[in-house]
Enzyme design. Structure first.
Site, PDB file in Angstrom:
ATOM      1  N   HIS A 158       0.871  -1.173   0.000  1.00  0.00           N
ATOM      2  CA  HIS A 158       0.000   0.000   0.000  1.00  0.00           C
ATOM      3  C   HIS A 158       0.912   1.228   0.000  1.00  0.00           C
ATOM      4  CE1 HIS A 158      -2.394  -3.054   2.240  1.00  0.00           C
ATOM      5  NE2 HIS A 158      -3.432  -2.525   1.609  1.00  0.00           N
ATOM      6  N   ASP A 204       2.319   1.847   3.393  1.00  0.00           N
ATOM      7  CA  ASP A 204       3.305   0.875   3.893  1.00  0.00           C
ATOM      8  C   ASP A 204       4.720   1.353   3.599  1.00  0.00           C
ATOM      9  OD1 ASP A 204       1.193  -0.872   4.504  1.00  0.00           O
ATOM     10  OD2 ASP A 204       1.330  -1.862   2.549  1.00  0.00           O
TER      11      ASP A 204
END
Length: 388
Positions: A54, A57
């Site tokens: 993501h 992340d």
């Protein structure tokens, strides 16, 4: 068989999987944060093919442009040093409180516009890093009460969002497709597009349906009480399996995200059998959470277990299919007949065929045994290591 994975096995992991700190609704983190660069390095050492992420992340939410550039640079250097790939990326449209009522279907128009811009920005990065698939999980798209969401209007907004994203990647000449990830029951009380079937039906209403497929996850379909291998078979049949998330789940409960092979082992066996026999060429992507009981060594043991279990099941499934007794049992169960068209001779020939109705002996047909139990026991014998 050698159960040591190699990049040729195409095993991939999300940064959020091995990087999960163990925080849940009832307890704080049990592990420190994991540097994405360390995740890349350790997964490469274990034999993985790639990593996925993501946006948040890799780049902490709220980072400046300079900070963003520095994070991406370090990550790219780790990829180059290890030979790891980024086959897929996605957007976090669920953690920040701004998404409490959803992203693409939030009642607030300005939140929807922000969600689209956030997604587009990360699509640019995904393409830059070589991703060919962009996953969309609408975890906050839904409601807890009946009047809170006009579902028909929400589906209009969902369609509008995906059509705009399709327009964007087409206008940019990007070689990337979208995979919608269905999930029921959590974190919203009732989530839009909760199953593979919902997602497949939705895709057919989009302006560029060829750009959209599904990213089913083992635990998500099982949370709805559905047969995951059957769902994957339908996605393959529709030509819409663009990505897949592998993990483990024990029945209809919260999303457990166990390592692959834990939970429903029979379903895992049939899933691997299906993917391998169908010649699935995409990544075998693990979306799991190492239990919060584990320290960092346990994280890597759990990741290694995902890959090892897949390879063991792959070996067992191949032995099952190659077994002459199994092949005979498949014929006894008349699987070869199922592969034949029912009326290849056409409608008129069917209507003229008295053996199809007037002279058909229904009692004799009803008395035929299907021999499914023998076939299933052979599968169990192979799964449990009693044959082959």
């Amino acid at each position: 068989m050698n159960y040591q994975p190699t990049p040729e096995d195409r095993f991939t992991f999300g940064l959020w999987t091995v990087g999960w700190q163990g925080r849940d609704p009832f307890g704080d983190a049990t592990r420190p944060a994991l540097d994405p660069v360390e995740a890349v390095q350790r997964l490469a050492e274990l034999g993985a093919y790639g990593v996925t992420f993501h946006d948040d992340d890799l780049i902490p939410f709220g980072s400046s442009d300079a900070e963003r550039e520095a994070h991406v640079k370090r990550f790219r250097q780790a990829l180059d040093a290890t030979g790891m790939t980024v086959p897929m990326a996605t957007t976090n449209l669920f953690t920040h409180p701004v998404f409490k009522d959803g992203a693409f279907t939030a009642n607030d128009r300005d939140v929807r516009r922000y969600a689209l811009r956030k997604t587009i920005r990360n699509i640019d990065l995904a393409v830059e890093l070589g991703a060919k698939v962009y996953v969309a999980w609408g975890g906050r798209e839904g409601a807890e009460s009946g009047a809170a969401k006009d579902v028909r209007a929400a589906l209009d907004r969902m369609k509008e969002a995906f059509d705009l994203l399709g327009e964007y990647v087409t206008s940019q000449g990007y070689d990337i497709r979208f995979a919608i990830e269905p999930k029921p029951n959590e974190p919203r009380g009732d989530i839009l597009l909760p199953t593979i079937g919902h997602a497949l039906a939705f895709i057919e209403r989009l302006e560029r349906p060829e750009l959209y497929g599904v990213n089913p996850e083992v635990g998500h379909e099982q949370m709805a009480g559905l047969n995951f291998p059957h769902g994957i078979a339908q996605a393959l049949w529709a030509g819409k399996l663009f990505h897949i998330d592998l993990n483990g789940q024990s029945g209809i409960k919260y999303d457990q995200d166990l390592r692959f092979g834990a939970g429903d082992l029979r379903a895992a066996f049939w899933l691997v059998d299906l993917l391998e026999s169908a010649g699935w060429e995409g990544p075998r992507h693990f979306d799991f959470k190492p239990p919060r009981t584990e320290d960092i060594d346990g994280v890597w043991a759990s990741a290694a277990g995902c890959m090892r279990n897949y390879l063991i099941l792959k070996e067992r499934a191949a032995a099952f299919r190659a077994d002459p007794e199994v092949q005979e049992a498949l014929r006894a169960a008349r699987l070869d007949q199922l592969a034949e068209p029912t009326a290849a001779d056409g409608l008129q020939a069917l209507l003229a065929d008295r053996t199809a109705y007037e002279d058909f002996d229904v009692d004799a047909a009803a008395a035929r045994g299907m021999a499914f139990e023998r076939l299933d026991q052979l599968a169990m014998d192979h799964l449990l290591g009693a044959r082959g």
